[in-house]
Design an enzyme around this catalytic site. Structure first.
Site, PDB file in Angstrom:
ATOM      1  N   GLU A 106       0.797  -1.227   0.000  1.00  0.00           N
ATOM      2  CA  GLU A 106       0.000   0.000   0.000  1.00  0.00           C
ATOM      3  C   GLU A 106       0.835   1.284   0.000  1.00  0.00           C
ATOM      4  OE1 GLU A 106      -2.878  -0.643   3.136  1.00  0.00           O
ATOM      5  OE2 GLU A 106      -3.529  -2.525   2.247  1.00  0.00           O
ATOM      6  N   GLU A 147      -5.390 -10.602  -2.763  1.00  0.00           N
ATOM      7  CA  GLU A 147      -6.257 -10.619  -1.575  1.00  0.00           C
ATOM      8  C   GLU A 147      -7.736 -10.608  -1.972  1.00  0.00           C
ATOM      9  OE1 GLU A 147      -5.128  -7.605   1.293  1.00  0.00           O
ATOM     10  OE2 GLU A 147      -3.008  -7.793   0.797  1.00  0.00           O
TER      11      GLU A 147
HETATM   12  O1  G3I Z   1      -6.017 -12.797  17.127  1.00  0.00           O
HETATM   13  C1  G3I Z   1      -6.470 -11.723  17.967  1.00  0.00           C
HETATM   14  C2  G3I Z   1      -7.433 -12.240  18.957  1.00  0.00           C
HETATM   15  O2  G3I Z   1      -6.766 -13.144  19.810  1.00  0.00           O
HETATM   16  C3  G3I Z   1      -8.008 -11.061  19.744  1.00  0.00           C
HETATM   17  O3  G3I Z   1      -9.001 -11.522  20.611  1.00  0.00           O
HETATM   18  C4  G3I Z   1      -8.628 -10.037  18.791  1.00  0.00           C
HETATM   19  C5  G3I Z   1      -9.138  -8.798  19.501  1.00  0.00           C
HETATM   20  O4  G3I Z   1      -9.075  -7.649  18.680  1.00  0.00           O
HETATM   21  O5  G3I Z   1      -7.643  -9.633  17.877  1.00  0.00           O
HETATM   22  C6  G3I Z   1      -7.161 -10.707  17.098  1.00  0.00           C
HETATM   23  O6  G3I Z   1      -6.211 -10.238  16.195  1.00  0.00           O
HETATM   24  C7  G3I Z   1      -6.714  -9.478  15.118  1.00  0.00           C
HETATM   25  C8  G3I Z   1      -6.421 -10.249  13.828  1.00  0.00           C
HETATM   26  O7  G3I Z   1      -6.766  -9.466  12.711  1.00  0.00           O
HETATM   27  C9  G3I Z   1      -7.176 -11.574  13.734  1.00  0.00           C
HETATM   28  O8  G3I Z   1      -8.542 -11.353  13.677  1.00  0.00           O
HETATM   29  C10 G3I Z   1      -5.983  -8.145  15.088  1.00  0.00           C
HETATM   30  O9  G3I Z   1      -6.381  -7.390  16.230  1.00  0.00           O
HETATM   31  C11 G3I Z   1      -6.326  -7.390  13.830  1.00  0.00           C
HETATM   32  O10 G3I Z   1      -5.530  -6.219  13.758  1.00  0.00           O
HETATM   33  C12 G3I Z   1      -6.025  -8.251  12.605  1.00  0.00           C
HETATM   34  O11 G3I Z   1      -6.464  -7.564  11.464  1.00  0.00           O
HETATM   35  C13 G3I Z   1      -5.887  -7.983  10.238  1.00  0.00           C
HETATM   36  C14 G3I Z   1      -5.341  -6.750   9.530  1.00  0.00           C
HETATM   37  O12 G3I Z   1      -4.915  -7.068   8.222  1.00  0.00           O
HETATM   38  C15 G3I Z   1      -4.137  -6.179  10.296  1.00  0.00           C
HETATM   39  O13 G3I Z   1      -3.121  -7.131  10.386  1.00  0.00           O
HETATM   40  C16 G3I Z   1      -6.965  -8.658   9.409  1.00  0.00           C
HETATM   41  O14 G3I Z   1      -7.325  -9.907  10.025  1.00  0.00           O
HETATM   42  C17 G3I Z   1      -6.422  -8.926   8.007  1.00  0.00           C
HETATM   43  O15 G3I Z   1      -7.466  -9.442   7.200  1.00  0.00           O
HETATM   44  C18 G3I Z   1      -5.938  -7.608   7.412  1.00  0.00           C
HETATM   45  O16 G3I Z   1      -5.428  -7.885   6.134  1.00  0.00           O
HETATM   46  C19 G3I Z   1      -5.118  -6.751   5.326  1.00  0.00           C
HETATM   47  C20 G3I Z   1      -3.867  -7.091   4.538  1.00  0.00           C
HETATM   48  O17 G3I Z   1      -2.827  -7.445   5.415  1.00  0.00           O
HETATM   49  C21 G3I Z   1      -3.457  -5.909   3.645  1.00  0.00           C
HETATM   50  N1  G3I Z   1      -4.544  -5.509   2.797  1.00  0.00           N
HETATM   51  C22 G3I Z   1      -5.819  -5.225   3.468  1.00  0.00           C
HETATM   52  C23 G3I Z   1      -6.234  -6.422   4.304  1.00  0.00           C
HETATM   53  C24 G3I Z   1      -7.566  -6.161   4.993  1.00  0.00           C
HETATM   54  O18 G3I Z   1      -7.470  -5.092   5.892  1.00  0.00           O
END
Ligand code: G3I
Length: 365
Positions: free
Chosen positions: A155, A271
């Site tokens: 990005e 993605e």
């Molecule tokens: O695993 C923990 C869980 O234990 C906890 O209870 C919960 C509470 O908030 O958080 C969980 O972790 C989260 C994780 O996703 C799994 O659900 C993180 O807080 C959260 O920040 C994380 O978000 C991810 C995000 O990227 C940031 O890393 C999304 O799943 C993931 O789909 C998203 O992916 C991004 C790509 O990397 C880049 N392009 C956009 C795409 C969508 O935003």
């Protein structure tokens, strides 16, 4: 006279009844269909899903030739402190891929999001360069030779930040200047000379002014990188699209992919998912509209031979990230139906649309 089912077949049939989620794709899975066209097909997974969801594991093995750890290789996922790394969860995904002969993507070495709490808010150039060099060298070398491609910079463009070069005004840009993209690519090439090095971005797909501005900005960036001789091998088009928004214009998308290809680069769809926040609640209608959007998007991108990889951002509605942000979740609070399988791991029309698009794709060299 009807013959009795052998006991094993009966058990299997009953198991099937109890768990319709196990529907076996007749044509041998999406990865097989894709491979017959010279395309690699897969999905994002994470270590927790692999540990806790046997239906996910079964479906990934039936459908995918590639996985990408969705969380574990981000700074937040593997660098608990400036001087420490924790690869336990990333290694679980890498081991799963190795045990099942799946290809892997790496995601992602430089991103302004998913940074750990300790990450400095306004680092000096020297401070960030040291942190980044160590990061890229450590991750790159650890998985060297095992990743088909690395999202080196995720990005990097944001025309709304109003810089003449279209780059995003991120912590990396502020500290290191616009050359940070080429710098990171060089670090990655040194650490893992075999991986395809990817610049990955979103909102590049639609015939909308803001997408057009982002396409222009990313093309200018790729152009500069290629002219400088930076080691970049592919553009990643994230393809978080949505049904019921602007329709896909195949010519716009294909022209863009050809422009990237004319720089000597491949294109990876990294993605893919199809949001449904603007669609009515009715499930059959929603599933049909989502499937249509998968068909339109994939029909366009797969018509271009520069596209040799398609990766979904999750196979099932069960764990969709689209339910977790206010920009992507449905205003009526219903869960999204954005992925090829539903929350009970039953294949949906979207899965059929993906299969058809893969089967119709021209064969790549
Ligand atoms: O695993 C923990 C869980 O234990 C906890 O209870 C919960 C509470 O908030 O958080 C969980 O972790 C989260 C994780 O996703 C799994 O659900 C993180 O807080 C959260 O920040 C994380 O978000 C991810 C995000 O990227 C940031 O890393 C999304 O799943 C993931 O789909 C998203 O992916 C991004 C790509 O990397 C880049 N392009 C956009 C795409 C969508 O935003």
């Amino acid at each position: 006279m009807r013959r009795a089912l052998p006991r094993r077949a009966l058990a299997a049939a009953l198991a099937g009844l109890a768990a319709p989620a196990m529907a076996q794709p007749a044509e041998g899975g999406l990865a097989r269909l894709a491979a017959a066209r010279g395309v690699l097909f897969g999905t994002a997974v994470n270590a927790q899903w692999l540990r806790e969801d046997p239906d996910l594991v079964r479906t990934v093995l039936a459908e995918c030739g590639l996985v990408v750890p969705g969380l574990e290789l981000k700074w937040e996922g593997c660098r608990p402190g400036p001087d420490s790394f924790d690869f336990r969860r990333a290694d679980e995904v890498v081991a799963f891929a190795a045990a099942n002969r799946l290809a892997l993507r790496g995601h992602t070495l430089v991103w302004h999001e998913a940074l750990p709490r300790w990450f400095p808010a306004s680092p000096s150039a020297a401070e960030l360069r040291t942190l980044l060099a160590r990061h890229v060298a450590t991750l790159g070398r650890r998985y060297a030779g095992r990743l088909r491609s690395w999202d080196v910079v995720n990005e990097p463009v944001e025309p709304w930040d109003r810089r003449p070069d279209g780059l995003r005004d991120s912590v990396f840009l502020r500290a290191l200047g616009p050359g940070y993209v080429a710098e990171a690519l060089k670090m990655a090439a040194e650490a893992d000379p075999a991986a395809r090095l990817v610049v990955n971005d979103y909102a590049l797909e639609l015939p909308l002014p803001q997408h057009e501005a982002r396409r222009r900005a990313i093309l200018e960036l790729l152009n500069r990188l290629v002219r400088q001789g930076a080691p970049v091998h592919a553009l990643g088009i994230q393809a978080h699209v949505a049904a019921g928004e602007a329709p896909i214009d195949p010519e716009v998308l294909r022209r863009f992919i050809r422009a990237v290809a004319s720089l000597g680069l491949e294109v990876e769809v990294t993605e893919l998912d199809v949001g449904c926040r603007l669609l009515p609640a009715d499930i059959p209608a929603r599933d049909a509209a989502v499937a249509r959007t998968y068909a339109e998007l994939l029909g366009a991108v797969l018509a271009e031979p520069a596209v040799k990889l398609v990766c979904c951002w999750g196979l099932s509605d069960r764990d969709s990230w689209l339910n977790t942000t206010r920009f992507t979740r449905r205003p009526d609070g219903l869960p999204v139906r954005a992925h090829p399988y539903d929350e009970a791991w039953r294949p949906k029309p979207a899965r059929e649309a993906i299969a058809r698009a893969l089967a119709a794709a021209p064969v790549r060299a």
